[in-house]
Motif scaffolding. Structure first.
Motif, PDB file in Angstrom:
ATOM      1  N   LEU A 123       0.849  -1.186   0.000  1.00  0.00           N
ATOM      2  CA  LEU A 123       0.000   0.000   0.000  1.00  0.00           C
ATOM      3  C   LEU A 123       0.888   1.241   0.000  1.00  0.00           C
ATOM      4  CD1 LEU A 123      -2.719  -1.012   2.648  1.00  0.00           C
ATOM      5  CD2 LEU A 123      -2.725  -1.390   0.164  1.00  0.00           C
ATOM      6  N   LEU A 124       0.685   2.123  -0.965  1.00  0.00           N
ATOM      7  CA  LEU A 124       1.523   3.303  -1.146  1.00  0.00           C
ATOM      8  C   LEU A 124       0.694   4.571  -0.995  1.00  0.00           C
ATOM      9  CD1 LEU A 124       3.505   2.106  -4.305  1.00  0.00           C
ATOM     10  CD2 LEU A 124       4.259   2.008  -1.923  1.00  0.00           C
ATOM     11  N   THR A 126       9.759   3.621   4.860  1.00  0.00           N
ATOM     12  CA  THR A 126       9.892   5.007   4.432  1.00  0.00           C
ATOM     13  C   THR A 126      11.240   5.541   4.886  1.00  0.00           C
ATOM     14  OG1 THR A 126       8.976   7.250   4.679  1.00  0.00           O
ATOM     15  CG2 THR A 126       8.651   5.733   6.503  1.00  0.00           C
ATOM     16  N   ALA A 127      11.830   6.423   4.097  1.00  0.00           N
ATOM     17  CA  ALA A 127      13.156   6.962   4.410  1.00  0.00           C
ATOM     18  C   ALA A 127      13.143   7.819   5.663  1.00  0.00           C
ATOM     19  CB  ALA A 127      13.674   7.772   3.226  1.00  0.00           C
ATOM     20  N   GLU A 128      11.993   8.390   6.043  1.00  0.00           N
ATOM     21  CA  GLU A 128      11.924   9.272   7.203  1.00  0.00           C
ATOM     22  C   GLU A 128      12.117   8.541   8.523  1.00  0.00           C
ATOM     23  OE1 GLU A 128       9.926   9.401   4.645  1.00  0.00           O
ATOM     24  OE2 GLU A 128      10.424  11.394   3.840  1.00  0.00           O
ATOM     25  N   LEU A 183       3.453  -1.055   4.100  1.00  0.00           N
ATOM     26  CA  LEU A 183       2.976   0.298   3.838  1.00  0.00           C
ATOM     27  C   LEU A 183       4.180   1.187   3.568  1.00  0.00           C
ATOM     28  CD1 LEU A 183       0.578   0.712   6.925  1.00  0.00           C
ATOM     29  CD2 LEU A 183       0.221  -0.677   4.880  1.00  0.00           C
ATOM     30  N   GLY A 184       3.965   2.238   2.785  1.00  0.00           N
ATOM     31  CA  GLY A 184       5.089   3.131   2.556  1.00  0.00           C
ATOM     32  C   GLY A 184       4.752   4.273   1.624  1.00  0.00           C
ATOM     33  N   THR A 185       5.753   5.128   1.443  1.00  0.00           N
ATOM     34  CA  THR A 185       5.657   6.246   0.514  1.00  0.00           C
ATOM     35  C   THR A 185       6.419   5.881  -0.756  1.00  0.00           C
ATOM     36  OG1 THR A 185       7.537   7.240   1.689  1.00  0.00           O
ATOM     37  CG2 THR A 185       5.344   7.956   2.339  1.00  0.00           C
ATOM     38  N   TRP A 204       5.216  11.885  -5.868  1.00  0.00           N
ATOM     39  CA  TRP A 204       5.520  10.561  -6.424  1.00  0.00           C
ATOM     40  C   TRP A 204       6.675  10.607  -7.406  1.00  0.00           C
ATOM     41  CZ3 TRP A 204       3.751   6.854  -3.700  1.00  0.00           C
ATOM     42  CH2 TRP A 204       2.473   6.857  -3.161  1.00  0.00           C
ATOM     43  N   ALA A 205       7.025  11.771  -7.918  1.00  0.00           N
ATOM     44  CA  ALA A 205       8.109  11.881  -8.899  1.00  0.00           C
ATOM     45  C   ALA A 205       9.454  11.911  -8.185  1.00  0.00           C
ATOM     46  CB  ALA A 205       7.933  13.131  -9.754  1.00  0.00           C
TER      47      ALA A 205
END
Length: 664
Positions: free
Chosen positions: A205-206, A233-235, A257-259, A283-284
């Motif tokens: 899930l993004l 996620t990188a955060e 889950l993630g971005t 998203w880019a």
């Protein structure tokens, strides 16, 4: 004299060609002409450590380089002169064959290299985390009861059945923009995930940002149980990110889950990729080769034969193009049901000059705005949507209306709150210049663009007994209560109201529509629909007023709550003008002579139509080449071939290639 301890270490035995096997390694070399795997002999001492997907050290061009073992092959007579692997960094298989294939597809699609894309897909190694005992991940709980959200949409029940039975459906879900269960995007993603997990397959899930991810995490914890999924996620920091990555790659969790960073997450037996709001510009990827997560998801779904779901309140032209090609199935409520479920939307044109006043003066807050706010405050909070942050977002000459710019850098000046009006300041130079209009010589300023802080002051004076809450990028408010309040927010940081907002006012619509961008109308409609989705339905007296040009196509689409019709019209206009996603567009940017030579070569080899060049920063230029989708792959391959020739011959000058750039 004792022998040198370094020189006395025996050289590892490589073995004969018939004894040793060969590792095919993706070396960390981003040069386009070296974008292929290289073979290395596996020394006898490393035979038990080298596995497909592990990290190794190799010697390449006289230097030690990082690499990933893609596969292990049997030796041949041609392998007699191969170099050996230097070291196995870790035997942990972090790059599976399926993800390696997706990385290759993405690199080829964007004229990039495997080395550039694999950095986006595989996080840096964290040794302590890798060797530590992994935590326990319980299986996700089965949902109680039948799904109630997606079943309200035509084809929604069929989508869930297909996911539960292991079929790989591909769909674009246009959610009703309303603060009701039928417009709950989190619930839609959870229902699709539940059906896929019930069928025994994995789910990815993004979501576009951290705020959306927090909402999704909370609901997934409530539905599936704490610890039954991981967030990538990188955060979250290197240790937490690598721990979540290992949990997915080892198959210990089936729900991730993630971005944007999670688009390549190695979910075992992947059955569904679901993405919310694919039109969001986050998203880019800002790093080469600049892939878009929407495309990564599509390429991955095609390669791994898994389900794909794009969900959102708006419909991007790229998604609509896939629908019209028959690659995606469109799922949306009928127009009559959508209008009955959602808030009533009205447009009021604020561009009419007030009678008896300066013809250049415009009424920014029409009478209908105050009427809507007053009626909404009687039953709950009211959202006021302001597209500009700060106090005075822009300044102009009070006499001739010329935009006030900094004399040093020509950047538009802004105003800050002060005791006596707005003091001009340059946000680039950070100085407060003694401004004088270059056209008429006046030193007086006016504010044609007002930010959220100034708007809060104006409305606070108009409604003195009402609490005023501000939410912007500098100070984000996540939630507000159900009590009457004025909630002013910039796009993308609107708080969630308990029970939904009673009304919403969308100010300065023309500012979003006036952006110098091909996607200005699409982006404006996407942001307005996201704000509308926070408002109660028509049966609960929910209402939305947009202050702007009522004749604009995006405003009319908002009034009709028809994002799909807008996307269809926008796509038709793109086709007529020859812009993506109907065509393939390649941007080349760099030194003047380099760009001119590249454009000439690509035009001669592919027949693509050149556009430009035009000057950009630092004395460089940018040119575009476009071609029909049928020949788009040939243009991309030719653009990469140009880069390969340049790097192979070490030609001078810079050249950057982007495929279908996000900003036009």
């Amino acid at each position: 004299m004792s022998p040198n301890p370094v020189l006395s270490v025996p050289t590892p035995s490589i073995g004969t060609v018939n004894e040793s096997r060969v590792a095919r390694v993706a070396v960390d070399m981003p040069l386009p002409h070296l974008d292929r795997p290289f073979d290395y002999v596996i020394p006898d001492a490393m035979t038990s450590e080298v596995v497909p997907g592990c990290r190794v050290k190799v010697r390449f061009a006289g230097r030690q380089r990082d690499g990933y073992v893609l596969e292990i092959a049997e030796p041949s007579d041609a392998d007699r002169e191969l170099s050996p692997l230097l070291r196995v960094v870790s035997s942990e298989p972090v790059l599976g064959a399926e993800i390696a294939g997706v990385i290759r597809d993405v690199a080829d699609h964007y004229a990039g290299t495997f080395a550039d894309v694999v950095r986006l897909a595989v996080p840096p190694r964290h040794g302590i985390t890798e060797t530590a005992d992994p935590p326990d991940y319980p299986q996700p709980r089965a949902p109680e009861g039948e799904p109630v959200l997606l079943s309200q949409y035509p084809h929604g029940a069929s989508l869930l059945r297909a996911l539960a039975t292991g079929v790989a459906p591909r769909a674009a879900l246009c959610l009703a923009p309303v603060a009701r269960p039928v417009g709950d995007w989190v619930g839609a993603l959870i229902e699709a995930a539940s059906a896929t997990l019930a069928g025994g397959r994995g789910v990815l899930l993004l979501v576009p940002d951290a705020a959306d991810l927090a909402r999704l995490e909370a609901r997934c914890t409530e539905m599936f149980g704490r610890g039954s999924f991981v967030t990538l996620t990188a955060e979250k920091g290197p240790a937490a990110r690598y721990r979540a990555f290992l949990a997915a790659s080892r198959g210990r969790v089936r729900l991730v889950l993630g971005t944007r960073a999670a688009a390549f997450a190695p979910v075992a037996d992947l059955g569904l990729i679901a993405m919310f709001d694919d039109g969001d510009d986050s998203w880019a990827e800002p790093r080469a080769p600049y892939p878009h997560a929407r495309v990564v998801a599509a390429l991955r779904a095609a390669r791994q034969h898994c389900g794909l779901l794009y969900a959102g309140y708006a419909r991007s032209t790229e998604t609509q193009a896939m629908v019209e090609r028959g690659w995606l199935t469109s799922i949306e409520l009928p127009a009559v049901v959508r209008r009955e479920s959602c808030a009533v939307v009205r447009a009021t044109d604020d561009g009419t000059p007030a009678a008896g006043r300066d013809p250049a003066a415009h009424s920014r807050l029409p009478h209908e705005v105050f009427t809507t706010i007053r009626a909404g405050l009687a039953s709950g909070p009211v959202l006021v949507h302001v597209p500009r942050a700060g106090y005075l977002a822009g300044l102009a000459c009070a006499r001739c209306r010329t935009v006030a710019r900094c004399a040093a850098c020509a950047h538009p000046l802004a105003g800050e709150r002060a005791e006596r009006g707005a003091a001009p300041v340059c946000r680039v130079c950070g100085v407060r210049p003694d401004w004088r209009c270059a056209e008429c010589g006046s030193t007086e300023l006016r504010a044609p663009r007002v930010g959220v802080v100034r708007t809060a002051e104006e409305l606070g004076r108009a409604f003195p007994q009402t609490p005023v809450i501000q939410s912007s990028g500098d100070h984000r408010v996540a939630e507000v209560g159900a009590e009457p309040a004025l909630v002013l927010a910039t796009p993308g940081v609107e708080p969630i109201a308990e029970g939904g907002y009673a009304a919403a006012v969308l100010l300065d619509a023309e500012l979003l529509l006036a952006r110098a961008d091909l996607r200005a109308g699409e982006e404006a409609l996407r942001r307005w629909l996201a704000a509308t989705a926070l408002v109660r339905g028509a049966s609960d007296d929910g209402s939305v007023v947009v202050a702007g040009p009522a004749f604009a196509r995006a405003v009319q689409a908002l009034v009709r709550l028809d994002p799909i019709g807008f996307a269809e019209r926008e796509l038709a206009d793109r086709a007529q003008a020859g812009f993506p996603p109907v065509t393939r567009l390649v941007s080349v940017e760099g030194d003047v002579q380099v760009v001119e030579d590249a454009v000439a070569t690509l035009h001669a080899e592919t027949g693509a139509t050149p556009l430009g060049p035009v000057p950009v920063a630092d004395g460089e230029v940018r040119a575009m080449l476009r071609t029909p989708l049928a020949t788009g792959s040939a243009l991309v391959a030719a653009a990469k071939a140009v880069q390969m020739r340049r790097t192979a011959h070490k030609e001078e000058g810079s050249l950057r290639v982007r495929v279908d750039p996000a900003v036009l």
